[in-house]
Design a protein around this motif. Structure first.
Motif, PDB file in Angstrom:
ATOM      1  N   LEU A   1       4.943   3.169   1.708  1.00 34.53           N
ATOM      2  CA  LEU A   1       4.620   4.554   1.616  1.00 34.53           C
ATOM      3  C   LEU A   1       4.339   5.371   2.891  1.00 34.53           C
TER       4      LEU A   1
ATOM      5  N   ARG B   1       6.987  -8.042  -3.049  1.00 37.04           N
ATOM      6  CA  ARG B   1       7.989  -7.709  -4.209  1.00 37.04           C
ATOM      7  C   ARG B   1       7.277  -6.942  -5.154  1.00 37.04           C
ATOM      8  N   LEU B   2       7.902  -6.209  -5.996  1.00 35.84           N
ATOM      9  CA  LEU B   2       7.575  -5.387  -7.019  1.00 35.84           C
ATOM     10  C   LEU B   2       8.625  -5.778  -8.023  1.00 35.84           C
ATOM     11  N   SER B   3       8.191  -5.646  -9.330  1.00 42.01           N
ATOM     12  CA  SER B   3       9.104  -5.726 -10.396  1.00 42.01           C
ATOM     13  C   SER B   3       8.638  -4.469 -11.478  1.00 42.01           C
TER      14      SER B   3
ATOM     15  N   TYR C   1      -3.321  13.339  -8.962  1.00 41.92           N
ATOM     16  CA  TYR C   1      -2.898  13.962  -7.628  1.00 41.92           C
ATOM     17  C   TYR C   1      -2.988  15.506  -7.749  1.00 41.92           C
TER      18      TYR C   1
ATOM     19  N   GLN D   1      -4.361  10.634  -1.954  1.00 41.98           N
ATOM     20  CA  GLN D   1      -3.314  10.829  -2.515  1.00 41.98           C
ATOM     21  C   GLN D   1      -2.376   9.629  -2.343  1.00 41.98           C
ATOM     22  N   LYS D   2      -1.926   9.314  -0.973  1.00 40.00           N
ATOM     23  CA  LYS D   2      -1.170   8.337  -0.674  1.00 40.00           C
ATOM     24  C   LYS D   2      -1.796   6.882  -1.293  1.00 40.00           C
TER      25      LYS D   2
ATOM     26  N   TRP E   1       6.076   8.668   2.342  1.00 41.09           N
ATOM     27  CA  TRP E   1       5.233   9.679   1.577  1.00 41.09           C
ATOM     28  C   TRP E   1       5.471  11.101   2.103  1.00 41.09           C
TER      29      TRP E   1
ATOM     30  N   ARG F   1      -3.702 -10.371 -17.388  1.00 37.86           N
ATOM     31  CA  ARG F   1      -3.848  -8.918 -17.017  1.00 37.86           C
ATOM     32  C   ARG F   1      -3.423  -8.006 -17.937  1.00 37.86           C
TER      33      ARG F   1
ATOM     34  N   ILE G   1      -3.685   6.317  -3.803  1.00 34.76           N
ATOM     35  CA  ILE G   1      -3.469   6.250  -5.095  1.00 34.76           C
ATOM     36  C   ILE G   1      -2.226   5.649  -5.612  1.00 34.76           C
ATOM     37  N   LEU G   2      -1.171   6.207  -4.832  1.00 29.51           N
ATOM     38  CA  LEU G   2       0.115   5.698  -5.150  1.00 29.51           C
ATOM     39  C   LEU G   2       0.327   4.178  -4.796  1.00 29.51           C
ATOM     40  N   LYS G   3      -0.216   3.769  -3.694  1.00 28.74           N
ATOM     41  CA  LYS G   3      -0.241   2.535  -3.077  1.00 28.74           C
ATOM     42  C   LYS G   3      -0.732   1.484  -3.954  1.00 28.74           C
TER      43      LYS G   3
ATOM     44  N   ARG H   1      -1.013   2.094  -7.167  1.00 23.26           N
ATOM     45  CA  ARG H   1      -0.283   2.181  -8.459  1.00 23.26           C
ATOM     46  C   ARG H   1       0.967   1.223  -8.214  1.00 23.26           C
ATOM     47  N   LEU H   2       1.410   0.950  -6.953  1.00 22.44           N
ATOM     48  CA  LEU H   2       2.694   0.129  -6.713  1.00 22.44           C
ATOM     49  C   LEU H   2       2.129  -1.096  -6.754  1.00 22.44           C
ATOM     50  N   GLU H   3       1.120  -1.354  -6.031  1.00 22.83           N
ATOM     51  CA  GLU H   3       0.351  -2.861  -6.072  1.00 22.83           C
ATOM     52  C   GLU H   3       0.308  -3.501  -7.645  1.00 22.83           C
ATOM     53  N   MET H   4       0.241  -2.596  -8.567  1.00 26.91           N
ATOM     54  CA  MET H   4       0.069  -3.076  -9.953  1.00 26.91           C
ATOM     55  C   MET H   4       1.386  -3.889 -10.417  1.00 26.91           C
ATOM     56  N   MET H   5       2.445  -3.368  -9.478  1.00 23.58           N
ATOM     57  CA  MET H   5       3.660  -3.765 -10.215  1.00 23.58           C
ATOM     58  C   MET H   5       4.221  -5.072  -9.277  1.00 23.58           C
ATOM     59  N   ARG H   6       3.149  -5.641  -8.396  1.00 29.17           N
ATOM     60  CA  ARG H   6       3.523  -6.815  -7.799  1.00 29.17           C
ATOM     61  C   ARG H   6       3.522  -8.127  -8.609  1.00 29.17           C
TER      62      ARG H   6
ATOM     63  N   ARG I   1       6.812 -11.976  -8.560  1.00 32.07           N
ATOM     64  CA  ARG I   1       5.742 -12.630  -7.673  1.00 32.07           C
ATOM     65  C   ARG I   1       6.108 -13.913  -7.030  1.00 32.07           C
TER      66      ARG I   1
ATOM     67  N   GLU J   1       8.729  -3.909  -1.820  1.00 28.08           N
ATOM     68  CA  GLU J   1       7.809  -2.620  -1.959  1.00 28.08           C
ATOM     69  C   GLU J   1       7.966  -1.608  -1.117  1.00 28.08           C
TER      70      GLU J   1
END
Lengths: 306, 597
Positions: free
Chosen positions: B397, B216-218, B259, A294-295, B401, B173, A297-299, A301-306, B46, B394
């Protein structure tokens, strides 16, 4: 913990450490008035549970507000006494998140058909797995005699001193229309009938509703005498050799008969429950992910926001 | 405030290096200006730059004027910017309404087929570009309005010398999932904009971003809050759609099955909170949410959750006004509802995130506090925070978590659900009771076993218990750090999304020689104990919040502070125009308070 790790309850398996007895299930003495029909409902509930031998700790009683909604206090099981009219959505939250427990909901006509009327429609159409017993006495008893949504026209109450004007709800018809998969009516004075109906409702895999006519001795005495042989009425049961419980049109015709009408199971069909459908979605989604934690999966998902 | 180092008007000179730039895109809600902004904001993350966006959308199904503003910076960006360096105007009304927001000497790029008239004033540099015609030409006559936003994106990419390859990557993308022709057309339009000969305004480039070695995330506040809930262990919940909350429930609905969780769209707000209480009673960490009017509808059940001591997360993305008010505008006027709404004395915890990044951590904290104190925790986000995009580091986690858990272990013989001498702990269904006595959870006043009790002494004791746990929490909360001067003339106090503008205002006032500091209250109820020790260091305290000063002249947090501290030096700067605070509004407000006696 996901629900997938919880096992669905096995109804007929007796608990490892002995039989579930009525004694184990009794809690406080009910606060109902002597002679109240609800006593019979409680007694029948104990007996059916005793017969079905559910694991004691997996029984959950849920209720809203009203005389009948005090029910959970009188059952020694997990119980939750909630706010007026919202017992069904609360029970929905329990049922969907805990496939390992048996959810029973108790209430009266005000709680079920008036303030909670909308929820009844939606729990029915979603086919939430639970059993709902409505102790219908055609009057608001806890607040001392006001008109209820099932009070017959002409019924004199504190809010209708010259007789009720509004047309009463027909619960059977309404429940059919909203998609309940098990609908039955019984009478508190017919304990054997009541137990049979309860048992079928409880074993039904889906949203089951039993309307139980339960006399309010204080504010509407004699309300159900016309279907009570001891009081000179006729208790007419549904003959299932003549009525197909899977036929909604025929059930609708039965439900439309003038009061007191017939007793028994009006409708009983199998339709996938929401519980089942949601679990299917979960299972197929998780299968696609193929055992990723599960962790992680979220990781991702967050990477998609990079 | 947004300090472009370039002096206006720009001319055909080599690229000038900037630390900050504010771009305002003005059009109609269907022109795709949000996606231009979204692409630029993601690019900022980015390229290790900082970004904050701001948008207005009409509360209509389609059409209507709308803007998207983007503040890009090499260092920390705290606001979306008071005034713009570049305005892109798609229509005459966009031009007329927003030319005033352009700084002196700024650049206005307008659709030459739509905007016909302009006033040559304040050194503003006007550049007419036929967005639509040029797009149609680029796409071979097949395009309509659809691609013009990509054309503008290409144009801005060239003006600001942005990383073209990275930007193109983000675009592909986004569109790559759709039909091939969609991406091809988008890139054709983008390239046409990139190559468009814009004339003599020159180009700009940004100083290298300051967050070089970080991931970095946005993203926007609602999206990140949702991720925070998942990290906190939330697996169940229910809600009813309402702007600006809905996107959280939509994301939870599609994410939670991964989940093992379920999110139910309920028939109404009352059912939504009830289902959530059901899942929480059943032993899970569960969430419901809404916006102002929806929170009002949840109030009876929230009072139950306080009484029955059910751990619950409730998110309220505040919007403007009472009643249906201003659904797509920002306001902070649900504070008192969150703290005191509902009947009876029903203590609960209220938190407010300060920025997008904090939306993640506040969800984690809400989960922790709900479990620890067995009570509802309300998170007060707002419309501004819900939709604005920011870049941030970022989250780790591995460190934060929380593994979801359901404790149905057998409870010992002496188990009591509501012990008077310690914190409430429930035994969810499925838990065997060694005593053979099963617990009841109720909204009636009850004894330690959850049994209804009308005993006057018991009601007093249980009321004390429910209140005292919040008093205990307030003692444990850290005092907020003071930003700026540690003592002096004025302390600015804020909560929620005014965090950035207040800090920026302090920066400006410090640069003007004022002795000011600021604190931000993230735990708005209970507040940390001993805030008075901070207040004592300043001659005046000004609470800045986006709500009405009301009958007695104080905003909602200011009212709470005055009630708890009885300190007459606490004053208010309030506004309710549905827009985020501008720096000059705060500064002017604070100066007024300073000038008074």
């Amino acid at each position: 913990m996901s629900t997938a790790t919880l096992e669905a309850p096995a109804p007929a398996a007796p608990p490892a450490d002995g039989k579930l007895t009525k004694k184990m299930l009794t809690a406080d003495h009910p606060t109902w008035c002597p002679g109240c029909g609800d006593f019979a409902v409680l007694a029948a509930f104990y007996k059916v549970l005793e017969k079905l031998q559910y694991p004691h700790e997996k029984i959950v009683c849920v209720a809203g507000i009203g005389c009948s909604s005090r029910f959970p206090y009188f059952v020694n099981s997990h119980g939750i006494h909630f706010i007026h009219g919202r017992a069904l959505p609360l029970a929905t939250g329990i049922s969907l998140s805990r496939p390992d427990v048996h959810v029973f909901v108790f209430g009266g006509d005000g709680d079920g058909f008036s303030i909670g009327g909308n929820h009844l429609n939606h729990a029915a159409r979603k086919n939430i797995k639970l059993t709902y017993v409505i102790m219908d006495n055609f009057v608001y008893g806890l607040t001392k005699k006001q008109t209820s949504p099932t009070s017959p026209q002409g019924f004199k109450s504190k809010t209708d001193p010259t007789g009720s004007i509004d047309r009463p709800i027909n619960p059977m018809k309404q429940l059919l229309a909203s998609g309940a998969t098990f609908i039955a009516r019984t009478h508190a004075a017919q304990v054997k009938h009541m137990m049979d109906v309860f048992e079928r409702a409880i074993l039904h895999d889906g949203f089951s509703v039993v309307e139980c006519l339960s006399e309010c001795i204080m504010f509407y005495e004699g309300s159900f005498d016309d279907s009570w042989p001891k009081k000179g009425g006729v208790f007419e049961t549904i003959d299932e050799t003549q009525h197909d419980v899977k036929d909604d049109v025929s059930a609708y015709k039965l439900a439309d008969q003038p009061s007191p009408g017939k007793f028994g199971v009006f409708y009983d069909v199998d339709r996938p429950t929401k519980n089942e459908m949601e679990q299917k979605w979960i299972d197929s989604t998780q299968a696609k992910l193929g055992g990723v934690s599960q962790k992680d999966i979220l990781k991702k998902r967050l990477e998609m926001m990079r | 405030m947004p300090t472009a180092t370039a002096s206006a008007p720009p001319s055909s000179v080599p690229a000038q290096t900037l630390r900050n730039a504010v771009i305002r895109l003005a059009g109609n809600s269907q022109d795709g200006i949000q996606s231009i902004g979204g692409f630029l904001a993601r690019l900022a993350g980015r390229t290790q730059h900082d970004v904050m966006t701001y948008m207005t959308i009409p509360s209509t199904i389609s059409g209507g004027p709308s803007i998207f503003q983007l503040h890009l910076g090499s260092g920390h960006v705290l606001t979306a910017g008071d005034e713009a360096d570049v305005l892109v105007a798609f229509y005459q009304h966009s031009y007329d309404s927003h030319i005033g927001s352009l700084r002196e000497g700024g650049i206005c790029i307008y659709e030459s087929a739509e905007v016909t008239e302009f006033k040559n004033e304040r050194g503003i540099h006007h550049i007419g570009v036929p967005f639509t015609a040029a797009t149609i030409e680029a796409l071979g006559g097949s395009a309509r309005d659809r691609g013009k936003n990509m054309f503008v994106l290409g144009l801005l990419c060239a003006v600001y010398q942005l990383d073209r390859d990275k930007l193109a990557g983000i675009v592909s993308r986004q569109f790559g999932k759709k039909d091939e022709s969609v991406l091809r057309n988008a890139m054709l339009a983008f390239d046409a904009g990139y190559a468009y000969p814009i004339g003599d305004i020159g180009t700009f480039n940004f100083e290298e971003g300051e967050h070089k070695d970080e991931h970095r995330l946005s993203t926007d506040g609602n999206t990140l809050m949702t991720m925070g809930l998942i990290a906190a262990g939330v697996r169940y919940g229910s809600a009813y759609p309402i702007t600006p909350w809905s996107s959280i429930m939509e994301t939870l609905r599609s994410e939670l099955p991964k989940y093992g969780g379920i999110y139910v769209q309920a028939e109404d707000e009352l059912a939504a909170v009830s289902m959530t209480i059901g899942a929480a009673y059943a032993g899970h960490l569960a969430v419901t949410g809404s916006a102002g009017p929806g929170l009002s509808l949840k109030m009876e059940a929230l009072s139950y959750a306080s009484m029955a001591e059910i751990p619950l997360i409730v998110i309220n993305v505040q919007r403007g006004g009472p009643s249906t008010g201003l659904p797509t505008s920002v306001e902070q006027s649900d504070l008192l509802q969150a703290i005191y709404g509902s009947h009876g004395d029903c203590p609960r915890i209220v938190l407010a995130p300060q920025d997008v990044e904090d939306c993640f951590y506040i969800a984690l904290e809400a989960g922790k506090l709900a479990r620890e104190y067995s009570c509802p925790v309300i998170i007060l986000s707002d419309q501004g925070l819900s939709s604005r995009i920011e870049a941030f580091t970022e989250p780790d986690l591995d460190k934060c978590w929380v593994e979801p858990m359901l404790d149905i272990a057998e409870r010992a013989a002496d188990f009591k659900p509501y012990p008077l001498d310690s914190v409430t702990r429930h035994a969810p269904p499925g838990a065997k009771m060694a005593s053979g006595r099963y617990p009841h959870v109720t909204g009636l006043e009850h004894d330690e076993w959850g049994h209804p009790s009308g005993n006057p002494k018991m009601h007093q004791k249980m009321t004390d218990k429910r209140r005292n746990k919040l008093i205990e929490l307030s003692k444990k909360l850290p005092l907020p750090e003071i930003y700026g001067e540690q003592q002096g003339d004025v302390l600015l106090v804020g909560w929620g999304s005014t965090y950035g503008p207040i800090k920026e205002s302090v920066n400006r006032m410090l640069s003007e020689g004022h002795k000011v500091g600021a604190i931000h209250i993230r735990h708005v109820h209970p507040m940390p104990a001993k805030l008075d020790t901070i207040f004592a260091k300043f001659k005046k305290v000004v609470v800045v919040e986006m709500n009405d000063s009301g009958m007695y002249g104080y905003g909602q947090l200011a009212t709470m502070l005055r009630a708890s501290l009885a300190d007459p030096k606490i004053q208010s700067v309030c506004k309710t125009d549905g827009l985020n605070f501008r720096i000059r509004e705060i500064v002017t407000g604070v100066e007024k308070v300073m000038a008074a006696n």
